[in-house]
Write a protein that holds these residues in place. Structure first.
Motif, short mmCIF file in Angstrom:
data_model
loop_
_atom_site.label_atom_id
_atom_site.label_comp_id
_atom_site.label_asym_id
_atom_site.label_seq_id
_atom_site.Cartn_x
_atom_site.Cartn_y
_atom_site.Cartn_z
N GLU A 80 1.26 -1.13 0.19
CA GLU A 80 0.34 0.31 0.10
C GLU A 80 0.74 1.29 -0.07
O GLU A 80 0.40 2.07 -0.65
CB GLU A 80 -1.18 0.05 1.30
N ASP A 81 1.71 1.20 0.99
CA ASP A 81 2.66 2.67 0.63
C ASP A 81 3.44 2.94 -1.16
O ASP A 81 4.64 3.27 -0.73
CB ASP A 81 3.77 2.73 2.07
N GLY A 82 3.04 2.02 -1.99
CA GLY A 82 4.20 2.04 -2.87
C GLY A 82 5.37 0.96 -3.16
O GLY A 82 5.38 0.93 -4.65
N LYS A 83 5.43 -0.09 -1.96
CA LYS A 83 7.03 -0.63 -2.06
C LYS A 83 6.51 -1.57 -2.89
O LYS A 83 5.51 -2.06 -2.78
CB LYS A 83 7.19 -0.77 -0.88
N ILE A 84 7.85 -1.86 -3.71
CA ILE A 84 7.83 -3.26 -4.96
C ILE A 84 7.94 -4.57 -4.12
O ILE A 84 9.72 -4.33 -3.68
CB ILE A 84 8.25 -3.10 -6.25
N MET A 85 7.77 -5.52 -3.41
CA MET A 85 7.40 -6.60 -3.42
C MET A 85 8.07 -7.90 -4.13
O MET A 85 7.45 -7.79 -4.76
CB MET A 85 7.36 -7.33 -1.77
#
Length: 317
Positions: A80-85
């Motif tokens: 949700e914070d935009g970090k790509i996992m």
């Protein structure tokens, strides 16, 4: 339908590649990842990633938790914070897999890989297909375990946006004669009524299904569908238009040919599927381990092409 078909790379960076994953971003770029090396399970197999922008696909970037241990089955997901996992497995043998993850802001630069759940061995976290975010915000990762000669499915649940995970009980399964059905690599969706559902790869010539009415906490006895399965990977996405799109090899024989590869659609919540498009069809070819997702009315699909390339399809609905 508008339909783009291309390879992520033309000049092979490695002798072999397999098991791709794909993630479209809000800015229009597309991130893909796959495992690559001399051959599957070789010690030199790591994860490669590439980003599709205005000028095509970028040069692959290598991600590795240990350059002397085989890597497997990457999975991309956006927090949700935009970090790509980027999730992936590491281990000499499948029963001894550990799940690692790396983070990125742009799909190009990745953090040092870390264990998803320290000391966990087997199949924690997504094993092949992407997690889904429920309307409540909960994230569910489709998982499976291949230890002790058994194939079993389960889900891992995160209620803090992928920072911590809790393993749920194994999905119950038996055949018409009362015997256990080997199942792995589930793919998930949430229906309009809030229910969560999975389709699974099996060794019984058919895709199996299970359903949950409590956001993945418990699952019903898995049951056989009419969809053929050749004991190869499948993937599905619930699109914004309310339809389900499934990519699979429509071959009933266990360990049967991984050709053709079809895109199917369901308009009744997964009760029935019809073929929308034949993606690949060549005798002796291997078109397998598809990944599919959707953003803004566009399907993004990747899959293994003869173990030498990763194919990308973009289909505007």
């Amino acid at each position: 339908m508008e339909n783009i078909r291309e390879f992520i790379f033309e000049n092979k960076p490695t002798a072999s590649c397999h098991a791709s994953t794909v993630l479209p971003l809000a800015d229009g770029r597309v991130v893909a990842a796959w495992f690559a090396g001399t051959k599957e399970s070789a010690d030199d197999v790591d994860i490669l990633t590439s980003v599709r922008g205005e000028n095509g696909w970028s040069e692959p970037v290598r991600v590795s938790a240990d350059v002397k241990v085989p890597h497997w089955n990457p999975v991309l997901f956006e927090r949700e914070d935009g970090k790509i996992m980027l999730f992936f497995k590491v281990g000499k043998k499948i029963p001894m897999w550990k799940t690692y993850f790396s983070l990125s802001d742009n799909g190009v630069d990745w953090t040092e890989p870390a264990e998803l759940v320290p000391e966990d061995i087997g199949g924690g976290g997504p094993v092949k297909n992407k997690p889904i975010r429920l309307r409540s915000g909960r994230v569910i990762a489709p998982a499976s375990d291949e230890r002790n000669t058994l194939w079993v499915c389960f889900v891992d649940i995160s209620d803090d946006d992928c920072r911590t995970w809790k393993r749920m009980r194994t999905v119950p399964t038996k055949s018409l004669r009362g015997f256990y059905v080997p199942m792995i690599q589930p793919t998930l969706w949430q229906s309009e009524d809030g229910g969560v559902h999975m389709l699974t790869r099996t060794s019984r010539g058919r895709i199996y299904r299970s359903d949950s009415s409590d956001e993945g906490e418990t699952w019903c006895m898995a049951y056989r569908t009419k969809l053929p399965n050749n004991n190869s990977g499948i993937d599905l996405v619930g699109a914004e238009n309310g339809k389900l799109y499934l990519v699979c090899n429509p071959v009933k024989k266990n360990w049967g040919s991984r050709s053709p590869l079809d895109l199917l659609v369901s308009e009744d919540g997964g009760k029935t599927f019809t073929r929308l498009l034949r993606l690949e069809d060549r005798e002796g070819g291997e078109f397998s381990y598809p990944a599919i997702t959707e953003r803004d009315g566009i399907l993004h699909i990747t899959y293994t092409y003869d173990r030498e390339h990763i194919a990308y399809r973009q289909i505007k609905l």
